[in-house]
Scaffold this active site. Structure first.
Site, short mmCIF file in Angstrom:
data_model
loop_
_atom_site.label_atom_id
_atom_site.label_comp_id
_atom_site.label_asym_id
_atom_site.label_seq_id
_atom_site.Cartn_x
_atom_site.Cartn_y
_atom_site.Cartn_z
N HIS A 158 58.67 52.62 40.40
CA HIS A 158 57.58 53.60 40.25
C HIS A 158 57.98 54.83 39.44
O HIS A 158 57.27 55.81 39.42
CB HIS A 158 56.97 54.01 41.60
CG HIS A 158 57.95 54.43 42.65
ND1 HIS A 158 57.92 53.90 43.93
CD2 HIS A 158 58.97 55.30 42.65
CE1 HIS A 158 58.87 54.45 44.67
NE2 HIS A 158 59.53 55.30 43.91
N SER A 188 55.31 57.63 55.68
CA SER A 188 56.43 58.50 56.01
C SER A 188 57.29 57.78 57.05
O SER A 188 57.02 56.62 57.39
CB SER A 188 55.93 59.83 56.59
OG SER A 188 55.38 59.62 57.89
N MET A 189 58.29 58.44 57.60
CA MET A 189 59.16 57.79 58.57
C MET A 189 58.45 57.45 59.87
O MET A 189 58.96 56.64 60.65
CB MET A 189 60.38 58.67 58.85
CG MET A 189 60.05 59.99 59.52
SD MET A 189 61.54 60.93 59.97
CE MET A 189 62.21 61.34 58.38
N HIS A 207 64.19 52.36 49.68
CA HIS A 207 63.62 53.21 48.62
C HIS A 207 64.75 54.01 47.98
O HIS A 207 65.37 54.84 48.64
CB HIS A 207 62.57 54.17 49.21
CG HIS A 207 62.07 55.19 48.23
ND1 HIS A 207 61.89 56.52 48.56
CD2 HIS A 207 61.72 55.07 46.92
CE1 HIS A 207 61.43 57.17 47.49
NE2 HIS A 207 61.32 56.32 46.49
N GLY A 240 52.76 60.97 49.32
CA GLY A 240 52.79 62.21 48.53
C GLY A 240 53.05 63.42 49.41
O GLY A 240 52.56 63.50 50.54
N CYS A 286 63.28 54.51 40.09
CA CYS A 286 63.20 54.62 41.55
C CYS A 286 62.21 53.55 42.00
O CYS A 286 61.17 53.36 41.37
CB CYS A 286 62.73 56.01 41.94
SG CYS A 286 62.84 56.33 43.70
N PRO A 308 54.84 53.03 50.62
CA PRO A 308 55.27 53.52 51.93
C PRO A 308 54.48 54.74 52.37
O PRO A 308 53.86 55.43 51.55
CB PRO A 308 56.73 53.88 51.68
CG PRO A 308 56.74 54.33 50.25
CD PRO A 308 55.74 53.46 49.53
N HIS A 311 52.36 55.80 44.77
CA HIS A 311 53.69 55.26 45.11
C HIS A 311 54.09 55.61 46.54
O HIS A 311 55.17 55.26 46.99
CB HIS A 311 54.74 55.74 44.12
CG HIS A 311 55.31 57.12 44.39
ND1 HIS A 311 54.54 58.21 44.65
CD2 HIS A 311 56.60 57.56 44.43
CE1 HIS A 311 55.31 59.27 44.84
NE2 HIS A 311 56.57 58.90 44.71
#
Length: 484
Positions: A348, A383-384, A266, A408, A162, A381, A405
């Protein structure tokens, strides 16, 4: 199909010395092999598990091994064929010290899993990243270095390789507003999400010319699925999104200080990686006996046939995951009629042969952790509705050259559905000017930790080079079951 056989010597090595039983086992094994029901390693793994515990095989009325299991049970009732249990690989009594970054925001379950992992007899070092949360075997955000000849499928993860991939375009960042309809249509036309999602057309399938696709029976059996899913994105927390990238100084080669339009994706190795992970995790757990709390951390020996097979398959899954991202980015950039200035990407969920600071050769498993060796670029990254960051690794030996990564998870998917309201999510997205295509409550911004807190906990691990702000986000439809 290769003309191979399960030899009498291989069956005898399982502990079978009775000649009639040896003949029966060989007949079943080679019958399955001849008719391509299973490959050799899977057959031997099942026979070994059957000898250890025949009951599950007896319960399958029409199972391939039921008759053999019945015979083993009958012999044991007669006091024959009492096979001594396989020795358990005991965990170390002492817990080795390992650094925990942002410990105040890490749940007890993740800490407990990491403590178990570093007690494996093959473990040499570990570290827990600030985005860590509980998973299977190794926690998400866990980094584990083991002896160089061992590899743990579940410490790599089910979604092998991923990864993140970012394309930076020489277009102004405000294109997310001035060309919003175009950018939205490009995502809808050139991305495909879903558990069994397949592509209709391809940009570059040259990866499938490689000889590794014929290396093992398992890889061969998954090749067609991998081909059809090339360029797709799966479900769960996988996404493809447009956003604004702010580069505050001349720190990226070929990218002057300024604001740019960027595409970020992602996802991983799809059904191919999952098939590899599940198959070899099963073999590892049958061959490496561990206490119950550590059973998902079973390893394969790289000197063994199955260890070599997994190594080949994992690395192929890594290249396949990269090709997935390139397929998406190439299609979109071609439709946009603009080539990216630069592409930045990183795995990752993977295992690498590396060295500790003292020169010891090790296998480094990063399950939900970004490689952060000195000078290594990566993307972390949020979040959105929160920013992500382009980073450069500082090569910190304490973290085993690793960083988080992402942000979380703060809460489980079930907890998200129980506690969050759609109105709250809608308000958050409107405030941040986010256009969302797909997704559901379990991927709402509120289910993630504060990315700024996470980044603050790893200033010694990475240097931030640029900030990415999501604006047009595509994810799987709400009906899709998460597979991340």
């Amino acid at each position: 199909m290769d003309k191979e056989k399960v030899s009498n010597a291989e069956v005898s090595a399982l502990g079978i010395t009775d000649i009639d039983l040896l003949v029966a086992f060989s007949r079943v094994a080679n019958g399955l092999l001849k008719h391509q029901v299973m490959d050799k390693q899977e057959i031997l793994a099942n026979l070994e598990a059957l000898i250890d515990d025949p009951e599950p095989y007896v319960q399958k009325r029409f199972g391939k091994f039921k008759n053999l299991a019945d015979r083993i049970i009958a012999l044991r009732k007669e006091g024959k064929f009492i096979k001594p249990p396989r020795p358990v690989n005991e965990l170390k009594e002492e817990i080795a010290d390992f650094p925990v970054y942002g410990i105040e925001n890490i749940e007890e379950g993740a800490l407990a899993q990491m403590k178990t992992a570093v007690k494996l007899p093959v473990s040499l070092a570990g570290a827990l990243m600030p985005d860590a949360h509980q998973g299977y075997g190794l926690p998400i955000g866990g980094v584990l270095a083991t002896t160089s000849n061992t590899i743990i499928p579940y410490a790599v993860g089910v979604d092998i390789a991923c990864r993140m991939c970012m394309s930076i375009f020489e277009l102004p960042a405000d294109a997310v507003d001035t060309k919003a309809d175009l950018l939205k249509s490009l995502l809808l036309e050139h991305t495909t999400f879903g558990m069994g999602a397949e592509s209709c057309k391809f940009d570059d399938t040259s990866l499938f010319d490689r000889k590794e696709w014929k290396a093992t029976g398992v890889i061969r059996s998954l090749r067609d699925k991998a081909y059809k899913q090339l360029g797709t994105s799966g479900t769960g927390n996988h996404f493809v999104e447009w956003g604004e990238l702010l580069v505050e100084a001349d720190v990226l080669d070929g990218i002057p200080k300024g604001s740019y339009l960027a595409l970020l994706s992602h996802s991983g190795s799809r059904g191919f990686g999952a098939g590899i992970a599940n198959y070899y995790s099963g073999i590892a757990m049958k061959k490496t006996k561990l206490p119950p709390e550590a059973k998902h951390l079973a390893w394969l020996d790289l000197k063994s046939e199955e260890g070599q097979e997994y190594w080949i398959a994992m690395n192929l899954a890594g290249d396949y995951a990269s090709a997935n991202h390139h397929e998406i980015h190439n299609k979109i950039s071609r439709a946009l009629k603009v080539e990216p200035l630069i592409r930045i990407e990183n795995h990752h969920n993977f295992a690498w042969k590396e060295q500790l600071s003292d020169g010891t050769e090790v296998m480094v498993h990063r399950k939900g952790a970004t490689p952060a060796g000195k000078g290594v670029l990566g993307v972390i990254p949020g979040s959105m509705s929160t920013p992500g960051f382009v980073v450069r690794g500082k090569g910190n030996p304490d973290s085993i050259n690793s960083a988080s990564h992402g942000a979380g998870r703060l809460m489980s998917r079930n907890a998200a559905f129980r506690t969050l309201k759609r109105e709250m999510i809608t308000t958050e997205l409107m405030d941040k000017k986010i256009t969302l295509l797909g997704s559901d409550i379990d991927e709402a911004p509120m289910v993630y930790k504060d990315i700024h807190t996470v980044m603050a906990a790893q200033t010694g691990l990475v240097e931030v080079l640029a900030k990415f702000t999501p604006r047009i986000v595509r994810m799987a439809d709400p009906k899709e079951r998460p597979e991340d």
